[in-house]
Scaffold this motif. Structure first.
Motif, mmCIF file in Angstrom:
data_model
loop_
_atom_site.group_PDB
_atom_site.id
_atom_site.type_symbol
_atom_site.label_atom_id
_atom_site.label_comp_id
_atom_site.label_asym_id
_atom_site.label_seq_id
_atom_site.Cartn_x
_atom_site.Cartn_y
_atom_site.Cartn_z
ATOM 1 N N THR A 349 0.849 -1.186 0.000
ATOM 2 C CA THR A 349 0.000 0.000 0.000
ATOM 3 C C THR A 349 0.883 1.233 0.000
ATOM 4 O O THR A 349 1.731 1.387 0.871
ATOM 5 C CB THR A 349 -0.889 0.041 1.257
ATOM 6 N N LEU A 378 -2.360 -1.901 -4.004
ATOM 7 C CA LEU A 378 -1.713 -2.569 -5.130
ATOM 8 C C LEU A 378 -2.702 -3.462 -5.862
ATOM 9 O O LEU A 378 -3.362 -4.302 -5.263
ATOM 10 C CB LEU A 378 -0.541 -3.411 -4.613
ATOM 11 N N ALA A 379 -2.822 -3.253 -7.162
ATOM 12 C CA ALA A 379 -3.578 -4.177 -8.003
ATOM 13 C C ALA A 379 -2.552 -4.844 -8.910
ATOM 14 O O ALA A 379 -1.843 -4.156 -9.629
ATOM 15 C CB ALA A 379 -4.612 -3.429 -8.822
ATOM 16 N N GLU A 380 -2.443 -6.161 -8.825
ATOM 17 C CA GLU A 380 -1.408 -6.840 -9.597
ATOM 18 C C GLU A 380 -1.666 -6.708 -11.092
ATOM 19 O O GLU A 380 -0.782 -6.875 -11.900
ATOM 20 C CB GLU A 380 -1.323 -8.332 -9.216
ATOM 21 N N ASN A 381 -2.896 -6.449 -11.479
ATOM 22 C CA ASN A 381 -3.164 -6.178 -12.889
ATOM 23 C C ASN A 381 -4.321 -5.196 -12.989
ATOM 24 O O ASN A 381 -5.088 -5.013 -12.043
ATOM 25 C CB ASN A 381 -3.455 -7.483 -13.651
ATOM 26 N N VAL A 384 -8.170 -6.144 -12.303
ATOM 27 C CA VAL A 384 -8.625 -6.122 -10.911
ATOM 28 C C VAL A 384 -8.923 -4.694 -10.493
ATOM 29 O O VAL A 384 -9.926 -4.416 -9.829
ATOM 30 C CB VAL A 384 -7.569 -6.775 -10.000
ATOM 31 N N ARG A 388 -12.524 -3.448 -9.158
ATOM 32 C CA ARG A 388 -12.664 -2.802 -7.846
ATOM 33 C C ARG A 388 -13.296 -1.421 -7.987
ATOM 34 O O ARG A 388 -14.059 -0.994 -7.120
ATOM 35 C CB ARG A 388 -11.301 -2.692 -7.165
ATOM 36 N N GLU A 393 -14.797 0.815 -4.904
ATOM 37 C CA GLU A 393 -13.754 0.785 -3.880
ATOM 38 C C GLU A 393 -12.745 1.926 -4.021
ATOM 39 O O GLU A 393 -11.829 2.035 -3.213
ATOM 40 C CB GLU A 393 -13.025 -0.567 -3.911
ATOM 41 N N ARG B 100 6.689 -11.371 0.323
ATOM 42 C CA ARG B 100 5.591 -12.106 -0.300
ATOM 43 C C ARG B 100 5.644 -13.590 0.009
ATOM 44 O O ARG B 100 4.704 -14.314 -0.287
ATOM 45 C CB ARG B 100 5.653 -11.912 -1.823
ATOM 46 N N SER B 168 -15.356 -8.494 -1.944
ATOM 47 C CA SER B 168 -14.289 -7.633 -2.430
ATOM 48 C C SER B 168 -13.480 -8.421 -3.458
ATOM 49 O O SER B 168 -13.342 -9.635 -3.366
ATOM 50 C CB SER B 168 -13.408 -7.139 -1.294
ATOM 51 N N GLY B 170 -10.489 -9.773 -5.587
ATOM 52 C CA GLY B 170 -9.064 -10.068 -5.600
ATOM 53 C C GLY B 170 -8.381 -9.793 -4.278
ATOM 54 O O GLY B 170 -8.993 -9.348 -3.308
ATOM 55 N N GLY B 171 -7.100 -10.084 -4.248
ATOM 56 C CA GLY B 171 -6.307 -9.809 -3.061
ATOM 57 C C GLY B 171 -6.559 -10.798 -1.956
ATOM 58 O O GLY B 171 -7.385 -11.703 -2.076
ATOM 59 N N ALA B 178 -5.257 -4.562 4.902
ATOM 60 C CA ALA B 178 -4.156 -4.746 3.973
ATOM 61 C C ALA B 178 -2.834 -4.325 4.592
ATOM 62 O O ALA B 178 -1.801 -4.952 4.383
ATOM 63 C CB ALA B 178 -4.414 -3.960 2.689
ATOM 64 N N ASP B 179 -2.862 -3.236 5.352
ATOM 65 C CA ASP B 179 -1.627 -2.687 5.868
ATOM 66 C C ASP B 179 -1.460 -2.873 7.367
ATOM 67 O O ASP B 179 -0.431 -2.546 7.923
ATOM 68 C CB ASP B 179 -1.596 -1.179 5.567
ATOM 69 N N SER B 275 -5.046 -11.103 -8.345
ATOM 70 C CA SER B 275 -4.296 -10.038 -7.663
ATOM 71 C C SER B 275 -3.803 -10.503 -6.304
ATOM 72 O O SER B 275 -3.960 -9.805 -5.302
ATOM 73 C CB SER B 275 -5.160 -8.788 -7.514
ATOM 74 N N LEU B 276 -3.217 -11.696 -6.254
ATOM 75 C CA LEU B 276 -2.679 -12.187 -5.001
ATOM 76 C C LEU B 276 -1.263 -11.646 -4.824
ATOM 77 O O LEU B 276 -0.475 -11.660 -5.766
ATOM 78 C CB LEU B 276 -2.639 -13.726 -5.006
ATOM 79 N N PRO B 277 -0.959 -11.162 -3.632
ATOM 80 C CA PRO B 277 0.381 -10.603 -3.411
ATOM 81 C C PRO B 277 1.398 -11.711 -3.195
ATOM 82 O O PRO B 277 1.981 -11.841 -2.131
ATOM 83 C CB PRO B 277 0.194 -9.759 -2.157
ATOM 84 N N THR B 278 1.610 -12.532 -4.203
ATOM 85 C CA THR B 278 2.510 -13.671 -4.054
ATOM 86 C C THR B 278 3.740 -13.508 -4.948
ATOM 87 O O THR B 278 3.881 -12.526 -5.653
ATOM 88 C CB THR B 278 1.795 -14.975 -4.420
#
Lengths: 721, 329
Positions: A349, A378-381, A384, A388, A393, B100, B168, B170-171, B178-179, B275-278
């Protein structure tokens, strides 16, 4: 696939519904006709209060529905508007208020009182918010896509530029500098700083911060090995001088009045310390000397600086210095921006909170910004991020929102409690077919690409209306690469259409006359050297804002009617850029964004910039090295464009504008890149705004030089509830 | 026996070295470098840097040096236990991956548990009750599971979750967590977000495992020793679980070699879609950005884990399958 089809249908349905509902906008002129004042008729900087513009709700509603169904764009593109700067000190507020979160700190004795944090009362920057005085508080939620997406925050925080453009994107206004002066000979540009302005840590902001940047950063070969070409005129370096603590002069050996634009534009000298720091290129024309000194060998020793860097995990002091210089990576970095980083961009974030020393107030003396915090998740792509946004959001987001998703955005407006706004850009083409003008691979094709008539034939073989309907949902404008007629450099609306309307007959005639009148069984023209079909190669980049490959495929279909075959090759972006850097491509599809400000960002309009060039890198090398390297263009018109371009930087504004118009005429006449559809919101112009956000303009300028959305005054946005 | 293990370990070390050279070479193969990619990224986002600035970046990161110098520099760093700086992130590579790693392992383990917990019993059931209604049912589901690509399933699940359940998108955490620092509420938030990625990641694997388990077990069930065991009057459960199932487990054990790298990287495409933080999306992004130290380290890590995993599964097979163990003696 089926999902897409469904939404397209819904879209049409919706378009029908909205066409009845939004009668007001229906009567409004088409998007391109929205008048943006040109500098000549723009109000003088001192004439501040804007004419009270009627709100859309005040407009009388016609009783009868318009006869012709309006384009969807007309209903979603509002009035260009934004905050204004108050420049008459008599109107300045005398008392000041601050955000509750800061008032608490003041009470606790951790922060000086607000009046002491702001600049001298006569040197304030006073902003009249677009609609009303806002309320303090809240967190603005947005999406970002990772550490390379720093422009996401840079642009919102672009208050720290030396000069800026106003909300029309056409007029230069004060920012960090309260005023500027160009000497009569055009060789000296002087800027006047705001007395008493402070960095976000409370240290004074003075001319010393400029001088430190110039002497210890810019002239330090380890940090800036090559001088910025924007700080040079005709290859000769400019120098910076401190006149007094609040006056700085930029001096050049030759006239360079255009440097004012450089300071206002998104350039290495003018984009501001925060932006250029995030780019890791040490630009920005000033920096926090009191903080950064400790990382320079000059103020300790090479060993001590390196030891400090190693202790922090960096190879050497240069890398560490660049890291400390970036507001996005380093929360300790002092800034002059409305918000400063709390959790850096290289974490999940990117969090920011208000700068307690920010030097702008509204007309009632409330210190800006209104909004306490910014949270970018963070949106990995980007898919998403879009989903959102649809779910409501994000509070206000224009970056990463795709035009193709417009129907879904509209469908969920109520559920997500947001409004969709479209902000068309000024550049002529979101997809320009940049021709490989310096291509040499296949001699016969190379000769054709260098033939003006052939390029005309290709351009007239494109059905831009079909492209516009299919990929821009009809909200774009088909035409050449020339910018919108609303911009100062536009050579006139006729140049947006010249050589760029569908004319199969003329196109076929040209190709026949060129000697390509023999065709194969499928109707494609044959090469003269007997090697079969005349076939071009078009590189498209996948995964971009715009579906280049699909658009390329449609053009392939359209060109069948003029008997020209083209291989559309989707190519990974780096590979594509590698090919254009070696002049190995015949055609590449890429945007021409930024080209509306020809002299600030010419790389998408002319082959003059070796950092990025899709129209013949060999020519760009020749231009930028003054003929020492690269290849001299054999097209005399290109040389003429180069000469006009080079000379314009030293000219007075009126001559400069004339030069730009002339260059655009050459570009359109020559079709070194073929425009398709542009002046559209495809590129960061689809804006999702929560309904509880105040002071957000209906339409904002969508341009690189205007640092969209900064010209809309994000520091004056607020939450109504 | 010991000589065999020593030989395998030595070979593994050699393989890992070869992986370092190859991974670094492959990352350097595409035209351009990090700075080219950076310029392209900036251009796509409506910004640009000048040629001079680009040159300065190249010098700073040592990208203007020849391949072998860059490789040796990297090796030198690795020898010090420092894997270099992730250029794009402006942080040490190990920190970026470390951030991650925990979540990646959590998701992957959840997916593996889901896979095995479903695949083993269903596979056994399908084999024992061959051609029963449930066998057909699971076979049908299995083929669907195999046929649907993971990313497609991810998209569908995400859309349904959003459109009908207001979930919600993804993620792995809700926005408010989140933080946040780790707490019971945050763990619970993570747990509630886990099933979707775990199922999406596990579905294809489950389907595959069911098929493998079923066919292996069927092969074994026909063998005379099963008949002998039955004739001896052993209970049906004991007959099946004690011998044929154990043998049929072999393929599961030999997949451990691939499981280990999977645990740390996850499925790249599915993670990206969800959108997984991996580590998966990290690898993809670092490759696109040509961030060679980061990409190189992840590829190296995956290579090393594959080698170790293979080693472990070889040893496990020896332990689990007396035929291998005894055959060698």
């Amino acid at each position: 696939m089926s999902l897409k089809k469904m939404t397209r249908r819904d879209f049409l349905k919706l378009a029908g519904v909205t066409s009845v509902g939004a009668v007001v906008a229906a009567c409004a002129p088409e998007p391109t006709k929205v008048p943006a004042p040109k500098p000549t008729d723009a109000p003088k900087p001192t004439a501040v209060p804007p004419t009270a513009a009627p709100k859309p709700t005040d407009l009388p509603k016609p009783t009868t529905a318009p006869t012709a169904a309006p384009k969807l764009g007309a209903t979603l593109i509002g009035k260009l508007e934004g905050p204004t700067i108050v420049r008459e000190t008599a109107q300045f507020p005398k008392t000041f208020k601050e955000a509750p979160m800061l008032a608490d700190l003041v009470k606790a004795g951790k922060l000086p009182e607000v009046a002491k944090r702001l600049p001298d009362p006569s040197d304030l920057m006073v902003i009249k918010p677009l609609k009303e005085i806002g309320k303090y508080g809240g967190t603005w939620r947005r999406a970002f896509t990772g550490p390379a997406d720093h422009e996401n925050g840079n642009r919102i925080n672009s208050a720290d530029k030396v000069l800026h453009f106003d909300y029309t994107g056409n007029k230069i206004v004060p920012a960090l500098a309260k005023d500027w002066k160009v000497s009569d000979d055009g060789k000296t540009i002087t800027i006047y700083l705001r007395k008493g302005a402070k960095w976000s840590d409370g240290s004074p902001f003075t001319a010393n911060d400029f001088l430190f940047w110039y002497e210890d950063v810019y002239l330090n070969k380890a940090l800036v090995p090559t001088p910025f070409f924007e700080f040079q005129i005709n290859g000769k370096n400019g120098v910076m001088k401190k006149i007094d603590d609040f006056t700085v002069a930029f001096e050049f050996p030759e006239p360079y009045p255009y440097f004012v634009y450089i300071l206002a534009g998104s350039t290495s000298m003018g984009a501001g310390f925060a932006t250029r720091g995030a780019f890791q290129t040490n630009g920005g024309a000033y920096c926090p000397s009191h903080y950064l000194k400790q990382f320079l060998p000059k103020y300790s020793s090479e060993d001590a600086a390196n030891a400090k860097a190693k202790a922090a995990g960096f190879d050497n002091w240069v890398s560490y210095f660049k890291n400390r210089y970036s507001w996005a990576l380093n929360p300790d970095c002092p800034t002059m921006t409305p918000w400063k980083t709390v959790s850096p961009i290289n974490t999940p974030t990117w969090g920011m909170e208000r700068n307690p020393y920010f030097w702008q107030v509204d007309t009632e003396g409330n210190q800006l910004p209104y909004i306490d915090k910014l949270t970018m998740t963070l949106a990995e792509n980007t898919e998403v991020a879009n989903l959102r946004a649809i779910a409501g959001e994000y509070d206000c987001q224009e970056r990463h929102m795709g035009l193709a998703k417009l129907p879904v955005f509209l469908e969920n407006q109520q559920k997500g409690n947001y409004t969709v706004r479209l902000d068309p850009a000024f550049n002529g083409s979101d997809v320009a077919l940049h021709m490989g003008n310096a291509y040499t691979g296949d001699p016969e094709i190379a000769a054709l690409i260098r033939n003006k008539d052939f390029r005309h034939a290709l351009s007239m073989g494109i059905d831009r209306d079909q492209l516009n309907e299919a990929f821009w949902l009809g909200v774009g404008v088909g035409g050449s690469t020339a910018p919108s007629p609303d911009t100062i450099y536009s050579p006139g609306p006729e140049w947006n259409k010249k050589w760029c309307t569908l004319d199969l007959k003329q196109s076929n005639d040209i190709l026949d006359k060129l000697g390509y009148d023999k065709k194969d069984g499928e109707g494609y023209r044959l090469r003269k050297d007997g090697k079969g079909r005349l076939r071009l190669e078009m590189i498209t980049v996948g995964g971009a804002f715009v579906p280049y490959t699909q658009i390329g495929e449609m053009i392939k279909q359209q060109w069948k009617k003029i008997g020209v075959d083209v291989d559309v090759k989707e190519t990974e972006r780096n590979l594509a850029f590698g090919k254009t850097a070696n002049s190995e491509h015949q055609i590449i599809t890429w945007a021409n964004d930024g080209s509306e400000m020809l002299f600030l960002f010419a790389r998408h309009a002319l082959p003059v910039d070796t950092a990025e060039c899709h129209m013949g890198m060999a020519f760009a090398k020749w231009y930028s090295t003054m003929g020492a390297q690269g290849t001299k263009p054999d097209d005399p018109e290109m040389i003429r464009a180069f000469d006009l371009f080079r000379a314009a930087f030293g000219k007075k504004e009126a001559d400069q504008i004339a030069a730009a118009k002339e260059i655009w005429k050459i570009i359109v006449e020559q079709q070194w890149s073929i425009g398709t559809v542009g002046q559209s919101p495809a590129f960061m112009g689809v804006r999702i705004v929560k309904n509880n956000m105040g002071n957000v303009p209906e339409r904002q300028v969508n341009a690189q030089h205007a640092r969209t959305p900064y010209t809309s005054g994000p520091q004056t946005f607020y939450f109504k509830s | 026996m010991i000589a065999y293990i020593v030989r395998r370990v030595l070979l593994a070390i050699l393989t890992i070295w070869a992986i370092t050279v190859l991974s670094f070479l492959i990352i350097q193969l595409p035209p351009g470098d990090f700075v080219t990619a950076y310029i392209a990224t900036m251009s796509a986002g409506g910004a640009g840097i000048t040629e001079g600035e680009a040159q300065a970046l190249r010098e700073q990161y040592g990208l203007d040096q020849p391949f072998h110098i860059q490789y040796l520099k990297w090796m030198g760093l690795i020898a010090q236990g420092n894997f270099g700086m992730a250029i794009e992130w402006g942080r040490p590579v190990l920190d970026v991956i470390g951030d991650r790693m925990v979540l990646t392992i959590v998701i992957s383990l959840a997916a593996i548990v889901f896979t095995w917990a479903l695949a083993l019993p269903i596979g056994i059931y399908s084999a024992v009750k061959r051609y029963s209604f449930l066998d057909y049912f699971f076979t049908f589901l299995g083929f669907i599971g195999l046929a649907i690509p993971g990313f497609m399933l991810a998209l569908i699940v995400m859309y349904i979750g959003f459109a009908y359940f207001g979930a919600s998108v993804g993620g792995l955490f809700s926005a408010e967590y989140a933080d946040a620092p780790w707490s019971l509420e945050r763990v619970w938030d993570l747990i509630t977000h886990l099933p979707v990625p775990a199922i999406v990641l596990g579905v294809a694997g489950t389907a595959q495992m069911i098929r493998i388990m079923r066919s292996n077990l069927l092969d074994e069930l026909r063998k005379p020793y099963v008949m002998t065991a039955r004739a001896r009057g052993l209970s049906e459960t004991r007959v099946i679980m004690k011998y044929p199932v154990r043998v049929a487990l072999n393929p599961f054990v030999s997949t451990i070699g691939y499981l280990l790298p999977y645990v740390v990287s996850g499925s790249i495409i599915v993670s990206l879609v969800l959108s997984l933080p991996t580590v998966g999306p990290l690898l993809l992004k670092s490759l696109i950005a040509q961030d060679m130290f980061l990409a190189g380290t992840i590829v190296l890590l995956l290579g090393v884990l594959t080698v170790i995993g293979t080693l472990i599964s070889d040893l496990l097979l020896m332990w689990i399958d007396p035929r291998i163990r005894l055959g060698r003696q």
